[in-house]
Design a protein around this motif. Structure first.
Motif, PDB file in Angstrom:
ATOM      1  N   PHE A  54       0.834  -1.203   0.000  1.00 40.24           N
ATOM      2  CA  PHE A  54       0.000   0.000   0.000  1.00 40.24           C
ATOM      3  C   PHE A  54       0.867   1.251   0.000  1.00 40.24           C
ATOM      4  CE2 PHE A  54      -2.383   3.442   1.989  1.00 40.24           C
ATOM      5  CZ  PHE A  54      -3.578   3.391   1.294  1.00 40.24           C
ATOM      6  N   VAL A  55       0.543   2.172  -0.883  1.00 37.11           N
ATOM      7  CA  VAL A  55       1.220   3.463  -0.958  1.00 37.11           C
ATOM      8  C   VAL A  55       0.171   4.556  -0.830  1.00 37.11           C
ATOM      9  CG1 VAL A  55       2.554   5.030  -2.418  1.00 37.11           C
ATOM     10  CG2 VAL A  55       3.111   2.596  -2.381  1.00 37.11           C
ATOM     11  N   THR A  56       0.420   5.524   0.025  1.00 38.34           N
ATOM     12  CA  THR A  56      -0.498   6.653   0.171  1.00 38.34           C
ATOM     13  C   THR A  56      -0.298   7.622  -0.981  1.00 38.34           C
ATOM     14  OG1 THR A  56      -0.543   6.461   2.576  1.00 38.34           O
ATOM     15  CG2 THR A  56      -1.192   8.576   1.638  1.00 38.34           C
ATOM     16  N   SER A  57      -1.380   7.959  -1.634  1.00 34.34           N
ATOM     17  CA  SER A  57      -1.298   8.864  -2.774  1.00 34.34           C
ATOM     18  C   SER A  57      -0.910  10.266  -2.335  1.00 34.34           C
ATOM     19  CB  SER A  57      -2.644   8.919  -3.492  1.00 34.34           C
ATOM     20  OG  SER A  57      -2.634   9.926  -4.488  1.00 34.34           O
ATOM     21  N   PRO A  58       0.020  10.875  -3.040  1.00 35.85           N
ATOM     22  CA  PRO A  58       0.305  12.294  -2.794  1.00 35.85           C
ATOM     23  C   PRO A  58      -0.765  13.154  -3.464  1.00 35.85           C
ATOM     24  CG  PRO A  58       1.644  11.516  -4.602  1.00 35.85           C
ATOM     25  CD  PRO A  58       0.862  10.316  -4.119  1.00 35.85           C
ATOM     26  N   ARG A  59      -0.830  14.395  -3.070  1.00 37.46           N
ATOM     27  CA  ARG A  59      -1.718  15.356  -3.721  1.00 37.46           C
ATOM     28  C   ARG A  59      -0.901  16.168  -4.721  1.00 37.46           C
ATOM     29  NH1 ARG A  59      -3.707  19.667   0.185  1.00 37.46           N
ATOM     30  NH2 ARG A  59      -4.488  17.807   1.238  1.00 37.46           N
ATOM     31  N   ALA A  60      -1.301  16.124  -5.970  1.00 35.84           N
ATOM     32  CA  ALA A  60      -0.570  16.859  -6.999  1.00 35.84           C
ATOM     33  C   ALA A  60      -0.773  18.358  -6.839  1.00 35.84           C
ATOM     34  CB  ALA A  60      -1.026  16.414  -8.382  1.00 35.84           C
ATOM     35  N   LYS A  61       0.294  19.112  -6.987  1.00 38.26           N
ATOM     36  CA  LYS A  61       0.211  20.565  -6.995  1.00 38.26           C
ATOM     37  C   LYS A  61      -0.205  21.044  -8.396  1.00 38.26           C
ATOM     38  CE  LYS A  61       3.684  21.111  -3.375  1.00 38.26           C
ATOM     39  NZ  LYS A  61       5.008  21.684  -3.006  1.00 38.26           N
ATOM     40  N   PRO A  62      -0.793  22.226  -8.485  1.00 35.81           N
ATOM     41  CA  PRO A  62      -1.240  22.702  -9.801  1.00 35.81           C
ATOM     42  C   PRO A  62      -0.163  22.647 -10.874  1.00 35.81           C
ATOM     43  CG  PRO A  62      -2.170  24.087  -8.087  1.00 35.81           C
ATOM     44  CD  PRO A  62      -1.216  23.150  -7.395  1.00 35.81           C
ATOM     45  N   ALA A  63       1.073  22.963 -10.520  1.00 35.68           N
ATOM     46  CA  ALA A  63       2.140  22.978 -11.523  1.00 35.68           C
ATOM     47  C   ALA A  63       2.359  21.610 -12.154  1.00 35.68           C
ATOM     48  CB  ALA A  63       3.443  23.479 -10.897  1.00 35.68           C
ATOM     49  N   ALA A  64       2.030  20.537 -11.425  1.00 37.81           N
ATOM     50  CA  ALA A  64       2.213  19.186 -11.951  1.00 37.81           C
ATOM     51  C   ALA A  64       1.110  18.780 -12.918  1.00 37.81           C
ATOM     52  CB  ALA A  64       2.277  18.189 -10.793  1.00 37.81           C
TER      53      ALA A  64
END
Length: 379
Positions: A54-64
């Protein structure tokens, strides 16, 4: 973006996040129901989701996200979440604050988390492997506007991430009841992206006609209401698998929307979850990289059971005939309330994972359209 080697252990990776447990589009919206949290809980209750996978999803920043989405739209989306409201101009330009794409507390953070998972998946698959992100599959999002419950288009972002991580040819297969108009918009002229969509004819967004399939590597198969397991097996064996095999992809992305099953309120297709699981299994050995996404699915019991079974299939787990008490407890605790009535589960939605097969006759028009598309691929 989080750095994890998805291929080192040889085990499939599940990307999830707790944000989905309490986030809802609103009490009246089809996406008011819990989905990803149910899959996480049910998979753990079955002993199928150890911490190492299991990997916790990161939150993408707008620039990504600017590889597909416009900065102006992303700014409007972030601002709408901050303000809890949109102006008439923003609503008209970006389709935010509409009945389909409402303002809600996590309206940027939630889709940015599923987008972050898809971007991360491309990194995890750099050296091969299998990644599952049931929160993904938001295939309607457009560059400058929300569309069809989708604020961002994470399948497009996943394919772009795969490309940044050295992948050339990508096969994208979509078995959601709705046509992936946003993904087709992104890749319809790209010869290195094969796109196959099987979707209900005359269902929103009413794109993806059979005659639209002549552009690039796009194959659209609209099917009439009542599609059954035997018809989907024909489509799998005579269209999807031959096309994907001939394309020789370096990666496969499968959008495994759960809204094509009989119990789902957002389509008139009549598949069982066996049809989805068979496609998941059949595509797995064709390419060295495999990303499976979620998508549609609006009955909390059927989508939770189907997507948990997908994870089981990816791990080679035996689907139990009857669920153990802990797993039944997960499903038994679900509710499905709406503005007009409360839905009550059938017994097998609580005590089983696998549906009874829903076979039937194969209609002539299905055979005809499959043959027409398959013929396009021949030299």
């Amino acid at each position: 973006m989080q750095s994890v080697d998805g291929g080192a252990s040889g085990l499939p990776i599940f990307i999830g996040n707790e944000i989905y447990r309490h986030s809802s589009y609103g009490a009246w919206h089809p996406l008011r129901v819990p989905r990803v949290s149910t899959v996480m809980d049910l998979a753990r209750a079955l002993g199928w989701l150890p911490p190492a996978q299991f990997v916790t999803s990161p939150r993408a920043k707008p620039a990504a996200l600017t590889g597909f989405h416009t900065p102006r739209y992303l700014s409007a989306l972030v601002q709408a979440e901050h303000d809890g409201a949109v102006t008439d101009d923003v609503r008209a330009r970006h389709a935010l604050g509409t009945p389909s794409n409402p303002v809600f507390p996590e309206m940027y953070r939630r889709p940015a988390t599923s987008a972050g998972a898809s971007i991360l998946a491309g990194e995890l698959l750099r050296r091969g492997g299998v990644v599952y992100s049931p929160a993904g599959g938001t295939h309607h999002g457009m560059p400058d506007r929300a569309n069809g419950f989708c604020y961002l288009n994470d399948p497009v972002l996943a394919i772009q991430s795969l490309r940044r991580n050295g992948v050339g040819r990508v096969a994208y297969i979509d078995i959601d009841a709705h046509h992936p108009d946003g993904v087709e918009h992104a890749f319809e002229t790209d010869p290195d992206t094969l796109m196959i969509s099987v979707h209900e004819a005359n269902r929103w967004p009413r794109t993806g006609a059979l005659t639209d399939s002549g552009v690039g590597q796009v194959y659209n198969l609209p099917v009439a209401a009542g599609l059954n397991d035997d018809e989907m097996a024909l489509i799998r064996d005579e269209l999807i698998l031959p096309l994907v095999t001939a394309f020789q992809p370096e990666a496969i992305v499968l959008q495994c929307g759960a809204d094509a099953v009989t119990e789902d309120p957002q389509s008139r297709l009549t598949l069982s979850n066996n049809a989805h699981w068979a496609i998941v299994a059949a595509l797995k050995p064709i390419a060295p990289r495999y990303l499976v996404l979620g998508g549609g699915g609006y009955n909390p019991w059927s989508v939770g059971r189907l997507w948990t079974g997908v994870w089981g299939v990816l791990n080679g787990q035996q689907i139990p005939k009857a669920l153990p008490p802990a797993a039944q407890g997960v499903l038994g605790a679900l509710t499905w309330d709406g503005p007009l009535r409360r839905h009550h589960p059938q017994a097998h939605w609580i005590n089983t994972l696998r549906d009874h097969p829903r076979g039937g006759p194969i209609r002539d028009e299905i055979r005809r359209d499959v043959a027409q598309l398959a013929k396009r691929q021949q030299p």
